[in-house]
Design a protein around this motif. Structure first.
Motif, PDB file in Angstrom:
ATOM      1  N   SER A  50      -4.029  -3.354   9.432  1.00 55.70           N
ATOM      2  CA  SER A  50      -5.248  -2.881   8.778  1.00 55.70           C
ATOM      3  C   SER A  50      -6.091  -3.888   8.177  1.00 55.70           C
ATOM      4  CB  SER A  50      -5.177  -1.695   7.843  1.00 55.70           C
ATOM      5  OG  SER A  50      -4.375  -2.156   6.698  1.00 55.70           O
ATOM      6  N   THR A  51      -6.329  -5.061   8.730  1.00 57.42           N
ATOM      7  CA  THR A  51      -7.110  -5.860   8.319  1.00 57.42           C
ATOM      8  C   THR A  51      -8.651  -5.647   8.711  1.00 57.42           C
ATOM      9  OG1 THR A  51      -7.004  -7.498  10.427  1.00 57.42           O
ATOM     10  CG2 THR A  51      -5.504  -7.701   8.542  1.00 57.42           C
ATOM     11  N   LYS A  52      -9.479  -6.106   7.798  1.00 63.31           N
ATOM     12  CA  LYS A  52     -10.964  -5.740   8.109  1.00 63.31           C
ATOM     13  C   LYS A  52     -11.257  -6.379   9.505  1.00 63.31           C
ATOM     14  CE  LYS A  52     -15.696  -6.574   5.903  1.00 63.31           C
ATOM     15  NZ  LYS A  52     -16.383  -7.088   7.249  1.00 63.31           N
ATOM     16  N   GLU A  53     -10.905  -7.339  10.028  1.00 66.67           N
ATOM     17  CA  GLU A  53     -11.108  -7.828  11.486  1.00 66.67           C
ATOM     18  C   GLU A  53     -10.773  -6.919  12.289  1.00 66.67           C
ATOM     19  OE1 GLU A  53     -10.442 -11.805  14.255  1.00 66.67           O
ATOM     20  OE2 GLU A  53      -9.261 -11.338  12.214  1.00 66.67           O
ATOM     21  N   ASN A  54      -9.256  -6.534  12.375  1.00 71.69           N
ATOM     22  CA  ASN A  54      -8.714  -5.494  13.335  1.00 71.69           C
ATOM     23  C   ASN A  54      -9.309  -4.079  13.263  1.00 71.69           C
ATOM     24  OD1 ASN A  54      -6.844  -5.360  15.274  1.00 71.69           O
ATOM     25  ND2 ASN A  54      -5.835  -4.147  14.040  1.00 71.69           N
ATOM     26  N   LEU A  55      -9.613  -3.684  12.162  1.00 72.63           N
ATOM     27  CA  LEU A  55     -10.539  -2.378  12.188  1.00 72.63           C
ATOM     28  C   LEU A  55     -11.898  -2.463  12.812  1.00 72.63           C
ATOM     29  CD1 LEU A  55      -9.436  -1.104   8.508  1.00 72.63           C
ATOM     30  CD2 LEU A  55      -8.518  -0.307  10.792  1.00 72.63           C
ATOM     31  N   HIS A  99      -0.507  10.319   1.234  1.00 69.47           N
ATOM     32  CA  HIS A  99      -0.334  11.909   0.764  1.00 69.47           C
ATOM     33  C   HIS A  99      -1.446  12.128  -0.152  1.00 69.47           C
ATOM     34  CE1 HIS A  99       4.281  11.062   2.154  1.00 69.47           C
ATOM     35  NE2 HIS A  99       3.383  10.897   3.035  1.00 69.47           N
ATOM     36  N   ASN A 100      -1.773  11.290  -0.891  1.00 66.55           N
ATOM     37  CA  ASN A 100      -2.459  11.676  -2.212  1.00 66.55           C
ATOM     38  C   ASN A 100      -4.162  11.778  -1.824  1.00 66.55           C
ATOM     39  OD1 ASN A 100      -0.585  11.129  -4.135  1.00 66.55           O
ATOM     40  ND2 ASN A 100      -1.370   8.975  -4.665  1.00 66.55           N
ATOM     41  N   ILE A 101      -4.728  11.030  -0.706  1.00 63.24           N
ATOM     42  CA  ILE A 101      -6.030  11.435  -0.275  1.00 63.24           C
ATOM     43  C   ILE A 101      -5.790  12.475   0.710  1.00 63.24           C
ATOM     44  CG2 ILE A 101      -5.557   9.754   1.986  1.00 63.24           C
ATOM     45  CD1 ILE A 101      -8.548   9.982  -0.514  1.00 63.24           C
ATOM     46  N   VAL A 102      -4.961  12.719   1.357  1.00 74.33           N
ATOM     47  CA  VAL A 102      -4.974  14.104   2.099  1.00 74.33           C
ATOM     48  C   VAL A 102      -4.833  15.328   1.384  1.00 74.33           C
ATOM     49  CG1 VAL A 102      -3.305  15.688   3.773  1.00 74.33           C
ATOM     50  CG2 VAL A 102      -3.632  12.844   4.270  1.00 74.33           C
ATOM     51  N   TYR A 124     -11.761   5.790   7.905  1.00 77.67           N
ATOM     52  CA  TYR A 124     -10.728   4.625   8.381  1.00 77.67           C
ATOM     53  C   TYR A 124     -10.847   3.696   7.548  1.00 77.67           C
ATOM     54  CZ  TYR A 124      -8.173   8.062  11.241  1.00 77.67           C
ATOM     55  OH  TYR A 124      -7.474   8.959  11.720  1.00 77.67           O
ATOM     56  N   LEU A 125     -12.145   3.015   7.708  1.00 75.97           N
ATOM     57  CA  LEU A 125     -12.467   1.576   7.142  1.00 75.97           C
ATOM     58  C   LEU A 125     -12.001   1.545   5.789  1.00 75.97           C
ATOM     59  CD1 LEU A 125     -15.675   0.835   9.049  1.00 75.97           C
ATOM     60  CD2 LEU A 125     -13.585  -0.299   9.610  1.00 75.97           C
ATOM     61  N   GLN A 126     -12.466   2.435   5.158  1.00 78.38           N
ATOM     62  CA  GLN A 126     -12.207   2.616   3.527  1.00 78.38           C
ATOM     63  C   GLN A 126     -10.869   2.843   3.205  1.00 78.38           C
ATOM     64  OE1 GLN A 126     -14.266   5.702   1.781  1.00 78.38           O
ATOM     65  NE2 GLN A 126     -13.423   5.593  -0.247  1.00 78.38           N
ATOM     66  N   HIS A 127     -10.137   3.648   4.044  1.00 79.53           N
ATOM     67  CA  HIS A 127      -8.750   3.921   3.325  1.00 79.53           C
ATOM     68  C   HIS A 127      -7.534   3.471   4.057  1.00 79.53           C
ATOM     69  CE1 HIS A 127     -10.371   7.131   0.857  1.00 79.53           C
ATOM     70  NE2 HIS A 127     -11.043   7.797   2.006  1.00 79.53           N
ATOM     71  N   CYS A 128      -7.736   3.022   5.443  1.00 79.23           N
ATOM     72  CA  CYS A 128      -6.690   2.420   6.259  1.00 79.23           C
ATOM     73  C   CYS A 128      -6.061   1.103   5.518  1.00 79.23           C
ATOM     74  CB  CYS A 128      -6.905   1.959   7.798  1.00 79.23           C
ATOM     75  SG  CYS A 128      -6.650   3.122   8.863  1.00 79.23           S
ATOM     76  N   PRO A 129      -6.698   0.002   4.894  1.00 81.41           N
ATOM     77  CA  PRO A 129      -6.054  -0.753   4.233  1.00 81.41           C
ATOM     78  C   PRO A 129      -5.187  -0.603   3.147  1.00 81.41           C
ATOM     79  CG  PRO A 129      -8.415  -1.400   4.663  1.00 81.41           C
ATOM     80  CD  PRO A 129      -8.083   0.175   5.005  1.00 81.41           C
TER      81      PRO A 129
END
Length: 337
Positions: free
Chosen positions: A267-272, A60-63, A24-29
């Protein structure tokens, strides 16, 4: 757990539980790219009026990359995934139990996952079709399964109950409707602090825009999702209490969230990182159960959530051992041959 993109390569899970945070940390942003410009609020409002807020292409692409051609009947363990068919206006439940009887269930896992993640106003609805062995074609027009089952616990129990009634070999030692034998772990994704939800004096003034937009989310979607979640929890808490099996139903939920951490897509770094922190803190909190009179979660004398999870793991491990010993197809009997 899901198989690797090519199921014949060891039948190993794609991810362990410890890998989820990093994913999630990698892909959410990239799934929910943030607009940091001063005009972002206006741009987001325009998007919400003209189409979904995000195009979903990266998701879609990552899934598709991770799941490849893997289908529902290739999962390493049984899964039940709720979606909602917007064209038929009815839930579509993809179940690895049901796929044994209905070939139209055997969709690509990537299509199912894209469909059940398509939250209205945030991501586009997903369309695909399945052709069975006789050449018949069935279309699916899917959106987020949370529309029908934001808390899918009851759906999962229903699928298991159907298998018990079918006298499946997986449940040969359990009687129909024997809920007291169930061990249920229900993980919530958090909800707003009651003091920060929507007061009537504000909602009374809302039109279409008001119900679809607020500082961090969409009130209309929040209302439907939360109602679905709470009704399931009320029902199951009542059933397990009536069966004197409250200890068999563990619901872990944080209903004290506020601000950005309540958002679906910030999906900011701080919020994640704040979300990860809240999850870690939740493990240390006492086991809580919904008060059927007030609807609020209240601590009960069963230790912390972390301790309860360890106890549950021990129960499940012992249950698996006993099933293998009793089953004519279990590993215990295989080893004896």
């Amino acid at each position: 757990m899901l198989t690797a993109p090519h199921p014949n390569e060891g039948h190993r899970p794609l991810f362990a539980a410890k890998d989820i945070n990093d994913f999630y940390l990698q892909h959410c942003p990239k799934i929910f790219p943030q607009d940091g410009s001063p005009f972002a609020p206006v741009a987001n409002l325009v998007k919400s009026l003209t189409g979904p807020k995000y195009d979903g292409e990266y998701l879609h692409n990552i899934v598709r990359e991770k799941l490849g051609e893997t289908r529902l009947d290739q999962t390493l363990t049984n899964v039940v995934i709720p979606t909602f068919d917007i064209k038929q206006l009815q839930p579509r439940i993809f179940s690895s139990y049901e796929v044994q009887y209905n070939t139209f269930q055997n969709a690509l896992l990537s299509d199912i996952c894209i469909g059940t993640s398509a939250a209205p106003t945030y991501l586009p609805a997903h369309q695909f079709e399945i052709k069975n062995s006789t050449g018949e074609v069935q279309e699916f027009h899917l959106i987020d399964g949370g529309v029908a089952a934001n808390n899918p616990t009851l759906v999962a129990i229903s699928e298991v109950a159907k298998e018990i009634n079918r006298e499946s070999s997986d449940f040969f030692h359990i009687k129909p409707n024997d809920y007291a034998r169930f061990q249920v772990l229900s993980l919530g994704t958090g909800s707003q602090n009651p003091e920060e939800k929507y007061p009537a004096h504000k909602a009374a003034k809302w039109g279409v825009l008001g119900w679809l937009t607020s500082e961090h989310s969409s009130p209309l979607i929040d209302v439907f999702m939360q109602a679905s979640t709470d009704m399931v929890d009320f029902h199951l808490a009542s059933v397990f209490r009536a069966l004197h099996s409250e200890h068999s139903y563990l619901r872990i939920q944080d209903d004290t969230l506020s601000g950005a951490v309540t958002s679906i897509d910030i999906s900011t770094k701080e919020n994640l990182e704040n979300l990860v922190k809240r999850g870690e803190e939740l493990l240390k909190k006492p086991v809580s159960r919904v008060n059927l009179e007030t609807g609020k979660f209240e601590p009960v004398d069963q230790g912390t959530n972390e301790e309860a999870l360890i106890r549950l793991a021990e129960v499940l491990s012992e249950e698996k051992r006993l099933r293998e010993m009793r089953s004519p197809h279990g590993s215990f009997n295989e080893e004896r041959k």
